[in-house]
Scaffold this motif. Structure first.
Motif, mmCIF file in Angstrom:
data_model
loop_
_atom_site.group_PDB
_atom_site.id
_atom_site.type_symbol
_atom_site.label_atom_id
_atom_site.label_comp_id
_atom_site.label_asym_id
_atom_site.label_seq_id
_atom_site.Cartn_x
_atom_site.Cartn_y
_atom_site.Cartn_z
ATOM 1 N N ALA A 26 30.785 10.749 -1.433
ATOM 2 C CA ALA A 26 31.551 11.203 -0.280
ATOM 3 C C ALA A 26 33.043 11.181 -0.561
ATOM 4 C CB ALA A 26 31.244 10.319 0.926
ATOM 5 N N ALA A 27 33.470 10.427 -1.553
ATOM 6 C CA ALA A 27 34.899 10.273 -1.821
ATOM 7 C C ALA A 27 35.304 11.012 -3.093
ATOM 8 C CB ALA A 27 35.239 8.799 -1.939
ATOM 9 N N SER A 28 34.604 12.092 -3.407
ATOM 10 C CA SER A 28 34.873 12.782 -4.670
ATOM 11 C C SER A 28 36.301 13.307 -4.747
ATOM 12 C CB SER A 28 33.877 13.911 -4.876
ATOM 13 O OG SER A 28 33.959 14.821 -3.794
ATOM 14 N N GLY A 29 36.908 13.620 -3.605
ATOM 15 C CA GLY A 29 38.277 14.111 -3.618
ATOM 16 C C GLY A 29 39.300 13.025 -3.349
ATOM 17 N N ALA A 30 38.868 11.788 -3.213
ATOM 18 C CA ALA A 30 39.772 10.694 -2.863
ATOM 19 C C ALA A 30 40.561 10.237 -4.084
ATOM 20 C CB ALA A 30 38.988 9.517 -2.296
ATOM 21 N N ASN A 31 41.731 9.699 -3.830
ATOM 22 C CA ASN A 31 42.537 9.187 -4.936
ATOM 23 C C ASN A 31 42.137 7.750 -5.265
ATOM 24 O OD1 ASN A 31 43.785 7.488 -3.076
ATOM 25 N ND2 ASN A 31 45.515 8.859 -2.759
ATOM 26 N N SER A 32 42.707 7.215 -6.309
ATOM 27 C CA SER A 32 42.330 5.884 -6.787
ATOM 28 C C SER A 32 42.571 4.799 -5.750
ATOM 29 C CB SER A 32 43.111 5.546 -8.060
ATOM 30 O OG SER A 32 42.730 6.415 -9.087
ATOM 31 N N LYS A 33 43.644 4.912 -4.983
ATOM 32 C CA LYS A 33 43.952 3.891 -3.978
ATOM 33 C C LYS A 33 42.850 3.831 -2.928
ATOM 34 C CE LYS A 33 47.302 2.514 -0.508
ATOM 35 N NZ LYS A 33 48.570 2.824 0.144
ATOM 36 N N VAL A 34 42.437 4.978 -2.429
ATOM 37 C CA VAL A 34 41.395 5.032 -1.405
ATOM 38 C C VAL A 34 40.084 4.517 -1.975
ATOM 39 C CG1 VAL A 34 40.033 6.569 0.066
ATOM 40 C CG2 VAL A 34 42.501 6.903 -0.151
ATOM 41 N N MET A 35 39.774 4.898 -3.206
ATOM 42 C CA MET A 35 38.530 4.456 -3.827
ATOM 43 C C MET A 35 38.527 2.946 -4.024
ATOM 44 S SD MET A 35 38.027 7.617 -6.466
ATOM 45 C CE MET A 35 36.610 6.932 -7.268
ATOM 46 N N MET A 36 39.672 2.381 -4.414
ATOM 47 C CA MET A 36 39.747 0.938 -4.608
ATOM 48 C C MET A 36 39.608 0.215 -3.266
ATOM 49 S SD MET A 36 42.596 -1.371 -6.583
ATOM 50 C CE MET A 36 42.298 -0.582 -8.146
ATOM 51 N N GLN A 37 40.204 0.767 -2.207
ATOM 52 C CA GLN A 37 40.067 0.160 -0.886
ATOM 53 C C GLN A 37 38.616 0.190 -0.421
ATOM 54 O OE1 GLN A 37 42.915 2.553 1.242
ATOM 55 N NE2 GLN A 37 44.498 0.984 1.103
ATOM 56 N N MET A 38 37.942 1.319 -0.646
ATOM 57 C CA MET A 38 36.533 1.429 -0.260
ATOM 58 C C MET A 38 35.688 0.421 -1.021
ATOM 59 S SD MET A 38 36.017 5.543 0.006
ATOM 60 C CE MET A 38 34.259 5.412 0.246
ATOM 61 N N HIS A 39 35.963 0.276 -2.299
ATOM 62 C CA HIS A 39 35.216 -0.674 -3.121
ATOM 63 C C HIS A 39 35.436 -2.097 -2.614
ATOM 64 C CE1 HIS A 39 33.150 -2.136 -6.649
ATOM 65 N NE2 HIS A 39 34.152 -2.949 -6.898
ATOM 66 N N GLY A 40 36.678 -2.432 -2.289
ATOM 67 C CA GLY A 40 36.985 -3.762 -1.765
ATOM 68 C C GLY A 40 36.261 -4.043 -0.457
ATOM 69 N N GLU A 41 36.208 -3.034 0.416
ATOM 70 C CA GLU A 41 35.513 -3.209 1.689
ATOM 71 C C GLU A 41 34.015 -3.407 1.474
ATOM 72 O OE1 GLU A 41 36.585 0.142 4.089
ATOM 73 O OE2 GLU A 41 38.703 -0.427 4.097
ATOM 74 N N MET A 42 33.443 -2.675 0.537
ATOM 75 C CA MET A 42 32.010 -2.841 0.250
ATOM 76 C C MET A 42 31.738 -4.216 -0.345
ATOM 77 S SD MET A 42 30.665 0.866 -1.067
ATOM 78 C CE MET A 42 31.835 1.037 -2.405
ATOM 79 N N MET A 43 32.612 -4.667 -1.242
ATOM 80 C CA MET A 43 32.438 -5.984 -1.853
ATOM 81 C C MET A 43 32.545 -7.084 -0.793
ATOM 82 S SD MET A 43 31.885 -5.629 -5.117
ATOM 83 C CE MET A 43 32.426 -7.103 -5.944
ATOM 84 N N ARG A 44 33.497 -6.941 0.123
ATOM 85 C CA ARG A 44 33.668 -7.930 1.191
ATOM 86 C C ARG A 44 32.423 -7.965 2.074
ATOM 87 N NH1 ARG A 44 38.720 -6.796 4.172
ATOM 88 N NH2 ARG A 44 39.676 -7.980 2.495
ATOM 89 N N ALA A 45 31.889 -6.797 2.427
ATOM 90 C CA ALA A 45 30.698 -6.736 3.272
ATOM 91 C C ALA A 45 29.504 -7.383 2.567
ATOM 92 C CB ALA A 45 30.381 -5.288 3.628
#
Length: 61
Positions: free
Chosen positions: A23-42
């Protein structure tokens, strides 16, 4: 993780196998890193919640 290594492999190297990243194929590295952090926290919150429910067998002494 060494930040320099992340730069070499890009965020897709670390998260390319994650199904949510399609879903984030067009997202930049910052957004992808934030998404990853949120998934790790969850995932961490879930693990902590269920760790309290585990029964640890008593060791014979």
């Amino acid at each position: 993780m060494n930040p320099g290594r992340m730069k070499d492999h890009g965020m897709m190297g670390m998260m390319g196998s994650c199904p949510m990243m399609g879903a984030a194929s067009g997202a930049n590295s910052k957004v992808m890193m934030q998404m990853h952090g949120e998934m790790m926290r969850a995932m961490g919150d879930i693990m902590i919640k269920y760790a309290d429910k585990l029964e640890v067998p008593s060791s014979p002494q």
